[in-house]
Write a protein that holds these residues in place. Structure first.
Motif, PDB file in Angstrom:
ATOM      1  N   PRO A  36       0.834  -1.200   0.000  1.00 21.43           N
ATOM      2  CA  PRO A  36       0.000   0.000   0.000  1.00 21.43           C
ATOM      3  C   PRO A  36       0.871   1.252   0.000  1.00 21.43           C
ATOM      4  CG  PRO A  36      -0.032  -1.053   2.162  1.00 21.43           C
ATOM      5  CD  PRO A  36       0.706  -1.970   1.224  1.00 21.43           C
ATOM      6  N   ALA A  37       0.483   2.193  -0.842  1.00 18.05           N
ATOM      7  CA  ALA A  37       1.241   3.448  -0.936  1.00 18.05           C
ATOM      8  C   ALA A  37       0.835   4.351   0.211  1.00 18.05           C
ATOM      9  CB  ALA A  37       0.977   4.127  -2.267  1.00 18.05           C
ATOM     10  N   LYS A  38       1.842   4.927   0.871  1.00 21.34           N
ATOM     11  CA  LYS A  38       1.551   5.874   1.935  1.00 21.34           C
ATOM     12  C   LYS A  38       2.248   7.182   1.601  1.00 21.34           C
ATOM     13  CE  LYS A  38       5.187   3.939   4.827  1.00 21.34           C
ATOM     14  NZ  LYS A  38       5.532   3.345   6.083  1.00 21.34           N
ATOM     15  N   PRO A  39       1.607   8.302   1.871  1.00 20.23           N
ATOM     16  CA  PRO A  39       2.225   9.591   1.547  1.00 20.23           C
ATOM     17  C   PRO A  39       3.428   9.852   2.433  1.00 20.23           C
ATOM     18  CG  PRO A  39       0.182   9.919   2.760  1.00 20.23           C
ATOM     19  CD  PRO A  39       0.286   8.442   2.451  1.00 20.23           C
ATOM     20  N   ALA A  40       4.457  10.413   1.838  1.00 22.00           N
ATOM     21  CA  ALA A  40       5.673  10.749   2.582  1.00 22.00           C
ATOM     22  C   ALA A  40       5.434  11.997   3.409  1.00 22.00           C
ATOM     23  CB  ALA A  40       6.833  10.975   1.619  1.00 22.00           C
ATOM     24  N   ALA A  41       6.007  12.018   4.605  1.00 19.72           N
ATOM     25  CA  ALA A  41       5.873  13.190   5.462  1.00 19.72           C
ATOM     26  C   ALA A  41       6.745  14.305   4.913  1.00 19.72           C
ATOM     27  CB  ALA A  41       6.294  12.849   6.887  1.00 19.72           C
ATOM     28  N   LYS A  42       6.159  15.481   4.801  1.00 21.62           N
ATOM     29  CA  LYS A  42       6.909  16.624   4.274  1.00 21.62           C
ATOM     30  C   LYS A  42       7.557  17.376   5.432  1.00 21.62           C
ATOM     31  CE  LYS A  42       4.141  17.475   0.174  1.00 21.62           C
ATOM     32  NZ  LYS A  42       3.369  18.448  -0.569  1.00 21.62           N
ATOM     33  N   PRO A  43       8.829  17.760   5.274  1.00 24.70           N
ATOM     34  CA  PRO A  43       9.453  18.558   6.326  1.00 24.70           C
ATOM     35  C   PRO A  43       8.859  19.963   6.348  1.00 24.70           C
ATOM     36  CG  PRO A  43      10.956  18.252   4.483  1.00 24.70           C
ATOM     37  CD  PRO A  43       9.729  17.410   4.213  1.00 24.70           C
ATOM     38  N   ALA A  44       9.030  20.620   7.457  1.00 30.14           N
ATOM     39  CA  ALA A  44       8.522  21.984   7.582  1.00 30.14           C
ATOM     40  C   ALA A  44       9.190  22.890   6.556  1.00 30.14           C
ATOM     41  CB  ALA A  44       8.792  22.500   8.997  1.00 30.14           C
ATOM     42  N   ALA A  45       8.494  23.933   6.167  1.00 31.61           N
ATOM     43  CA  ALA A  45       9.032  24.866   5.173  1.00 31.61           C
ATOM     44  C   ALA A  45      10.285  25.553   5.718  1.00 31.61           C
ATOM     45  CB  ALA A  45       7.993  25.913   4.830  1.00 31.61           C
ATOM     46  N   ALA A  46      11.257  25.754   4.857  1.00 31.51           N
ATOM     47  CA  ALA A  46      12.516  26.368   5.258  1.00 31.51           C
ATOM     48  C   ALA A  46      12.347  27.877   5.383  1.00 31.51           C
ATOM     49  CB  ALA A  46      13.597  26.049   4.241  1.00 31.51           C
ATOM     50  N   PRO A  47      12.946  28.476   6.407  1.00 27.87           N
ATOM     51  CA  PRO A  47      12.914  29.926   6.536  1.00 27.87           C
ATOM     52  C   PRO A  47      13.715  30.603   5.423  1.00 27.87           C
ATOM     53  CG  PRO A  47      13.458  28.878   8.624  1.00 27.87           C
ATOM     54  CD  PRO A  47      13.492  27.825   7.565  1.00 27.87           C
ATOM     55  N   ALA A  48      13.641  31.920   5.389  1.00 29.09           N
ATOM     56  CA  ALA A  48      14.332  32.699   4.357  1.00 29.09           C
ATOM     57  C   ALA A  48      15.840  32.482   4.425  1.00 29.09           C
ATOM     58  CB  ALA A  48      14.019  34.176   4.561  1.00 29.09           C
ATOM     59  N   PRO A  49      16.572  32.706   3.315  1.00 33.55           N
ATOM     60  CA  PRO A  49      18.020  32.540   3.302  1.00 33.55           C
ATOM     61  C   PRO A  49      18.700  33.418   4.348  1.00 33.55           C
ATOM     62  CG  PRO A  49      17.188  32.926   1.085  1.00 33.55           C
ATOM     63  CD  PRO A  49      16.046  33.106   2.028  1.00 33.55           C
ATOM     64  N   ALA A  50      19.857  32.969   4.796  1.00 37.73           N
ATOM     65  CA  ALA A  50      20.593  33.657   5.855  1.00 37.73           C
ATOM     66  C   ALA A  50      21.226  34.951   5.366  1.00 37.73           C
ATOM     67  CB  ALA A  50      21.678  32.743   6.388  1.00 37.73           C
ATOM     68  N   VAL A  51      21.194  35.947   6.236  1.00 38.83           N
ATOM     69  CA  VAL A  51      21.892  37.201   5.973  1.00 38.83           C
ATOM     70  C   VAL A  51      22.878  37.385   7.112  1.00 38.83           C
ATOM     71  CG1 VAL A  51      21.659  39.684   5.727  1.00 38.83           C
ATOM     72  CG2 VAL A  51      19.883  38.186   4.820  1.00 38.83           C
ATOM     73  N   VAL A  52      24.183  37.313   6.781  1.00 43.02           N
ATOM     74  CA  VAL A  52      25.226  37.456   7.785  1.00 43.02           C
ATOM     75  C   VAL A  52      25.863  38.823   7.594  1.00 43.02           C
ATOM     76  CG1 VAL A  52      27.333  36.482   8.739  1.00 43.02           C
ATOM     77  CG2 VAL A  52      25.625  34.978   7.709  1.00 43.02           C
ATOM     78  N   GLY A  53      25.612  39.713   8.540  1.00 46.89           N
ATOM     79  CA  GLY A  53      26.131  41.060   8.448  1.00 46.89           C
ATOM     80  C   GLY A  53      27.531  41.167   9.029  1.00 46.89           C
ATOM     81  N   ALA A  54      28.103  42.365   8.922  1.00 49.19           N
ATOM     82  CA  ALA A  54      29.433  42.611   9.479  1.00 49.19           C
ATOM     83  C   ALA A  54      29.353  42.485  11.004  1.00 49.19           C
ATOM     84  CB  ALA A  54      29.902  44.008   9.101  1.00 49.19           C
ATOM     85  N   GLY A  55      30.275  41.766  11.586  1.00 53.82           N
ATOM     86  CA  GLY A  55      30.302  41.573  13.025  1.00 53.82           C
ATOM     87  C   GLY A  55      29.466  40.391  13.493  1.00 53.82           C
ATOM     88  N   ASP A  56      28.681  39.804  12.597  1.00 51.02           N
ATOM     89  CA  ASP A  56      27.885  38.631  12.947  1.00 51.02           C
ATOM     90  C   ASP A  56      28.714  37.368  12.745  1.00 51.02           C
ATOM     91  OD1 ASP A  56      25.756  40.305  13.437  1.00 51.02           O
ATOM     92  OD2 ASP A  56      24.747  39.884  11.537  1.00 51.02           O
ATOM     93  N   THR A  57      28.333  36.306  13.448  1.00 51.11           N
ATOM     94  CA  THR A  57      29.003  35.013  13.307  1.00 51.11           C
ATOM     95  C   THR A  57      27.991  33.998  12.793  1.00 51.11           C
ATOM     96  OG1 THR A  57      30.442  35.531  15.173  1.00 51.11           O
ATOM     97  CG2 THR A  57      30.280  33.223  14.525  1.00 51.11           C
ATOM     98  N   ALA A  58      28.336  33.338  11.698  1.00 47.75           N
ATOM     99  CA  ALA A  58      27.460  32.319  11.129  1.00 47.75           C
ATOM    100  C   ALA A  58      27.793  30.962  11.736  1.00 47.75           C
ATOM    101  CB  ALA A  58      27.638  32.262   9.616  1.00 47.75           C
ATOM    102  N   ILE A  59      26.762  30.172  11.971  1.00 48.91           N
ATOM    103  CA  ILE A  59      26.950  28.779  12.372  1.00 48.91           C
ATOM    104  C   ILE A  59      26.665  27.971  11.117  1.00 48.91           C
ATOM    105  CG2 ILE A  59      26.175  26.895  13.838  1.00 48.91           C
ATOM    106  CD1 ILE A  59      25.235  28.989  15.870  1.00 48.91           C
ATOM    107  N   ASN A  60      27.702  27.355  10.567  1.00 48.60           N
ATOM    108  CA  ASN A  60      27.578  26.600   9.312  1.00 48.60           C
ATOM    109  C   ASN A  60      27.452  25.109   9.581  1.00 48.60           C
ATOM    110  OD1 ASN A  60      27.928  28.952   7.737  1.00 48.60           O
ATOM    111  ND2 ASN A  60      30.128  28.800   7.980  1.00 48.60           N
ATOM    112  N   ALA A  61      26.798  24.414   8.648  1.00 47.05           N
ATOM    113  CA  ALA A  61      26.672  22.962   8.748  1.00 47.05           C
ATOM    114  C   ALA A  61      28.039  22.335   8.499  1.00 47.05           C
ATOM    115  CB  ALA A  61      25.661  22.452   7.729  1.00 47.05           C
ATOM    116  N   PRO A  62      28.531  21.518   9.419  1.00 48.79           N
ATOM    117  CA  PRO A  62      29.846  20.901   9.230  1.00 48.79           C
ATOM    118  C   PRO A  62      29.821  19.724   8.258  1.00 48.79           C
ATOM    119  CG  PRO A  62      28.896  20.197  11.307  1.00 48.79           C
ATOM    120  CD  PRO A  62      27.961  21.215  10.717  1.00 48.79           C
ATOM    121  N   MET A  63      28.615  19.191   7.986  1.00 50.87           N
ATOM    122  CA  MET A  63      28.478  18.014   7.123  1.00 50.87           C
ATOM    123  C   MET A  63      27.049  17.974   6.598  1.00 50.87           C
ATOM    124  SD  MET A  63      28.326  15.290  10.240  1.00 50.87           S
ATOM    125  CE  MET A  63      29.337  16.256  11.341  1.00 50.87           C
TER     126      MET A  63
END
Length: 125
Positions: A36-63
């Protein structure tokens, strides 16, 4: 000839295996079994793209991986080493921590979202 039902990533397959005495070869005929086919669960919608300003520190995905849980909230103060979110990669849950003290300006991912290495997960100001 032996028949087996095998489930791989949620898909059922019927497999026939023939035992050969002369050569160490295995004949596998895989065909999807009726499931039986079951619908795949959809992840929550992604927020807007990141804006890293001067003096801000980004936390990046390591993998590459999938965001399992958001621990901290945007607008809250974090200290160096505080867990911000949980990233699942290769069946292991990795705690992604704040690299500096500051205020969590934004969280740019949602639980259930897949991320690539180097993608900005959050911004500390």
């Amino acid at each position: 000839m032996k028949k087996f039902n095998i489930k791989v990533n949620g898909n059922a397959y019927e497999v026939e295996i023939e035992e050969v005495k002369a050569a160490p070869a295995v004949k596998v005929a895989a065909k999807p079994a009726a499931a039986p086919a079951k619908p795949a669960a959809k992840p929550a919608a992604a927020p807007a793209p990141a804006v890293v300003g001067a003096g801000d520190t980004a936390i990046n995905a390591p993998m590459p991986g999938k965001i399992v849980k958001l621990v901290a909230e945007a607008g809250k103060a974090v200290k160096k080493g505080d867990v911000v979110l949980i990233l699942e990669a290769m069946k292991m849950q990795n705690e992604i921590s704040a690299p500096v003290d500051g205020t969590l300006k934004s969280i740019n991912v949602a639980a259930g979202q897949s991320v690539k290495p180097g993608e900005v997960l959050a911004v500390i100001g």
